[in-house]
Design a protein around this motif. Structure first.
Motif, mmCIF file in Angstrom:
data_model
loop_
_atom_site.group_PDB
_atom_site.id
_atom_site.type_symbol
_atom_site.label_atom_id
_atom_site.label_comp_id
_atom_site.label_asym_id
_atom_site.label_seq_id
_atom_site.Cartn_x
_atom_site.Cartn_y
_atom_site.Cartn_z
ATOM 1 N N TYR A 176 0.927 -1.233 0.079
ATOM 2 C CA TYR A 176 -0.300 0.201 0.530
ATOM 3 C C TYR A 176 0.958 1.302 -0.082
ATOM 4 O O TYR A 176 -0.076 2.242 -0.787
ATOM 5 N N THR A 191 -2.928 5.251 -6.338
ATOM 6 C CA THR A 191 -4.348 5.138 -6.589
ATOM 7 C C THR A 191 -4.801 7.354 -6.748
ATOM 8 O O THR A 191 -5.288 7.344 -7.556
ATOM 9 N N ILE A 204 -6.958 3.307 4.259
ATOM 10 C CA ILE A 204 -5.638 2.072 3.706
ATOM 11 C C ILE A 204 -4.705 2.404 4.232
ATOM 12 O O ILE A 204 -3.863 1.276 4.849
ATOM 13 N N SER A 209 -9.648 -4.030 2.222
ATOM 14 C CA SER A 209 -10.789 -4.042 0.576
ATOM 15 C C SER A 209 -12.015 -2.733 0.653
ATOM 16 O O SER A 209 -12.448 -2.416 -0.965
ATOM 17 N N SER A 266 -10.546 0.721 -0.942
ATOM 18 C CA SER A 266 -10.242 0.682 -2.459
ATOM 19 C C SER A 266 -11.093 0.529 -3.347
ATOM 20 O O SER A 266 -10.907 1.222 -4.435
ATOM 21 N N GLN A 319 -12.373 3.998 -3.681
ATOM 22 C CA GLN A 319 -12.174 5.318 -5.087
ATOM 23 C C GLN A 319 -12.571 4.371 -5.980
ATOM 24 O O GLN A 319 -12.013 4.931 -7.107
ATOM 25 N N GLY A 377 -6.851 -7.036 -6.492
ATOM 26 C CA GLY A 377 -8.049 -7.192 -5.502
ATOM 27 C C GLY A 377 -8.873 -7.988 -5.365
ATOM 28 O O GLY A 377 -9.099 -8.907 -4.244
ATOM 29 N N GLY A 398 -1.084 -1.896 -9.841
ATOM 30 C CA GLY A 398 -1.399 -1.239 -8.726
ATOM 31 C C GLY A 398 -0.396 -0.226 -8.709
ATOM 32 O O GLY A 398 -0.918 1.331 -7.746
#
Length: 644
Positions: free
Chosen positions: A264, A271, A299, A332, A335, A338, A371, A403
């Motif tokens: 992450y 992201t 996250i 998750s 995520s 987003q 994911g 990612g």
């Protein structure tokens, strides 16, 4: 629009004061955040290419059964260096490169809070990479996997210095990452443009802030593991030796307390870049901006409760497994928030499908699959079956390449005009994307099936007739298509640096402050310090979203670098900050650390002490007062006058 209103005399002084000395002297002494950011980017891409070559060699080996192109020993070495390079020397530091160049521009300041620490961070990154890769020249290449699990990496099974290159080199690199994270946080919270309240911080800056906090809390764990491994090996300690009361599982805990947040650490700024690219190229404000920022922060928190997700098969108790499985499912959710925000923004906007947008959309598709398989391996029974199989290799690459790497190329294409002053070649950019997108899925999707069919990870060959031949060949062909896509992107970007069309200050119609400067950005960033009154300052410029503030020049006859410090939630201007001048000291400190690292490698206390002496001498010159570091306190209403 541009904030740089014509003021020839001020511009001339700013250029003279902020420019580095010409030639190699300026190259080695610079503390300019943009030059340092470009170096981070260039060095990281070189490591990407090195790691890519290693991956191609491994995929060539696995293209057919019973292949003897690589020996088992060389395969292990390439696998170790590929993982180490991609995780430690490419994926993480390249975000430091983007942050170095664009974070000060997006928050409307002229440099990082600690310019010399910034230079030190880059030199350590470069020299630690050279230290690790110098293992190739002495034939002692690390071969214990990028995770270096004990006891396989202990003295008994790895008696050479190969693992020492890994442990000492990465502990050395950790200093760079930590220093950089502190610098990003102080810069963001103390140097934002007046009026840029917390609610007006650009989404990419939020990504870097969350990444930096995660680094500060996660990195000490893996650095401790690396130091403990080095101490075990160099001083014959028994920290991880069960017969002497040690615990090898402790290494795995320490490694993965950093290791899962690391996914992450590279995903969060990625992201944020996707949010930014979709906003600009869909020409619409980000749907649910506050929720997206909240998701980034969430996250960051939740990722610290997921580390044992990688250790389900190590014999942990079922209560612990349940907790870590639940945390793996929960992470998750932000995520997903987003993803819905991006879809909503595309729906509300008028998308232009240029190269940056294609790379961002590619990330959405690939990371979505990563994911989904991530949720699958979060289930303990499924993880028991997929553990150490090629399914995990496929999941890992869908997560990290999708990612992080695809967003990296989105960022490169999006910001290339600002970095170079030239537009990237549009047709080549789209071709490179499609080659990479198709090649990636050809490479890694079949590996899900190979894993479910029982192919273990980390094997250098396999027998014919077990049903793996065709899919391995397809995966290897895909690897070459993927590499062609990445290489085409890099080559055409470099080509456009010299032959591309002039970009102008804002070719995409951007919303944030970096697009208010000329392209490429001048040494002083902003002629007038911007004052912000909007989350989208350039889009709202007609309504007062941004306006020019003080010029900030030192008194006549002085050459100090001035910028503005601000404070509080609302970024109220507090003082004019004189900044440190360029110096060799960060480079010399990093060289001293490199000498110390080699001293530890060859078990030479005298060489280590020599390195400490070099560091001490460099620090003495570093802190020798050669500039007036007393801030000029400002009353808010006096900012304009004092600044000039």
């Amino acid at each position: 629009m541009t904030l740089t209103a014509p003021a020839p005399r001020d511009v001339e002084r700013l250029e003279r004061i902020w420019s580095d000395e010409p030639g190699i002297v300026g190259f080695l002494k610079t503390v300019d955040h943009k030059r340092i950011g470009r170096r981070y980017l260039a060095t990281s891409v070189v490591f990407l290419l090195l790691g890519g070559v290693q991956a191609l060699m491994m995929r060539t080996q696995l293209a057919s059964p019973d292949n003897d192109l690589l020996s088992p020993e060389l395969y292990n070495q390439l696998m170790t260096m590929h993982g180490t390079t991609m995780i430690f020397l490419f994926n993480t530091p390249i975000w430091a490169g983007f942050g170095n160049y664009f974070l000060p521009l997006q928050i409307g300041t002229r440099d990082m809070a600690f310019p010399r620490l910034n230079a030190l961070s880059y030199w350590i990154f470069l020299l630690s990479g050279i230290f690790i890769y110098s293992s190739f020249f002495v034939g002692e290449i690390p071969d214990g996997g990028w995770f270096a699990y004990v006891p396989l990496t202990g003295d008994e099974f790895s008696p050479s210095v190969a693992i020492d290159f890994w442990a000492i080199g990465l502990a050395f690199l950790g200093v760079s990452t930590t220093v950089g994270a502190i610098n990003f946080l102080v810069t963001t919270f103390k140097m934002r443009a007046p009026g840029m309240s917390v609610s007006r911080i650009p989404i990419f800056v939020w990504g870097i802030v969350v990444m930096s906090f995660m680094i500060l809390f996660a990195l000490p764990s893996v650095t401790l593991a690396q130091l403990m491994l080095a101490i075990d090996r160099i001083f014959e300690f028994t920290i991880f030796v069960p017969a002497a009361g040690g615990d090898p599982l402790l290494f795995q805990h320490l490694f993965w307390i950093w290791g899962h947040p690391e996914v992450y650490i590279v995903f969060v700024p990625a992201t944020a870049v996707v949010s930014m690219v979709i906003t600009v190229h869909a020409r619409a404000r980000l749907v649910g901006h506050l929720l997206v920022v909240t998701a980034l922060v969430a996250i960051g928190f939740i990722s610290f409760g997921v580390w044992a997700h990688h250790m389900f098969a190590t014999g942990l108790g079922y209560l612990a497994l349940s907790f870590f499985a639940a945390a793996s499912f929960i992470v998750s959710i932000p995520s997903g928030v987003q993803f819905f925000a991006w879809i909503g923004t595309l729906w509300e906007g008028r998308p232009r499908f240029e190269a940056p947008m294609l790379w961002a959309l590619g990330m959405m598709f690939i990371f979505l699959l990563g994911g989904i398989t991530g949720v699958m391996v979060a289930m303990v029974p499924f993880d028991f079956q997929a553990q150490d199989s090629y399914f995990v290799v496929a999941h890992f690459h869908y997560t990290l390449v999708g990612g992080s790497v695809f967003p990296i190329f989105a960022a490169l294409y999006h910001w290339w005009p600002k970095l170079t002053g030239r537009l990237p070649a549009p047709r080549a950019g789209k071709t490179a994307f499609w080659l990479a997108f198709i090649g990636f899925n050809l490479t890694f999707f079949p590996q899900h099936i190979l894993g479910l069919w029982g192919m273990p990870r980390r094997i250098y060959t396999y027998e014919s007739g077990v049903g793996w031949d065709g899919l391995n060949l397809l995966s290897s062909i895909g690897a070459y298509v993927l590499a062609t896509g990445f290489l085409l992107a890099v080559v055409t970007l470099v080509w456009s640096r010299y032959r591309g069309r002039p970009a102008g200050p804002d070719p995409w119609g951007g919303d944030s402050l970096e697009w208010a400067t000329p392209s490429p950005t001048p040494e002083y960033d902003f002629e007038q310090m911007p004052v912000v009154d909007s989350l989208y300052p350039l889009w709202d410029a007609a309504e007062g979203g941004v306006r020019g503030g003080p010029v900030l020049l030192p008194p006549e006859g002085e050459e100090e670098h001035y910028t503005l410090s601000t404070g509080g939630v609302d970024a109220v201007d507090e003082a004019v900050m004189p900044m440190p001048s360029p110096t060799y000291s960060p480079l010399v400190v990093a060289v001293g650390m490199l000498i110390g690292a080699y001293g530890a490698l060859v078990r030479s206390p005298w060489l280590g002490l020599f390195g400490v002496g070099v560091i001490a001498l460099a620090l003495a010159t570093w802190f020798w007062p050669d500039w007036d570091d007393e801030p000029v306190e400002l009353a808010h209403a006096d900012a304009q006058e004092v600044g000039r």
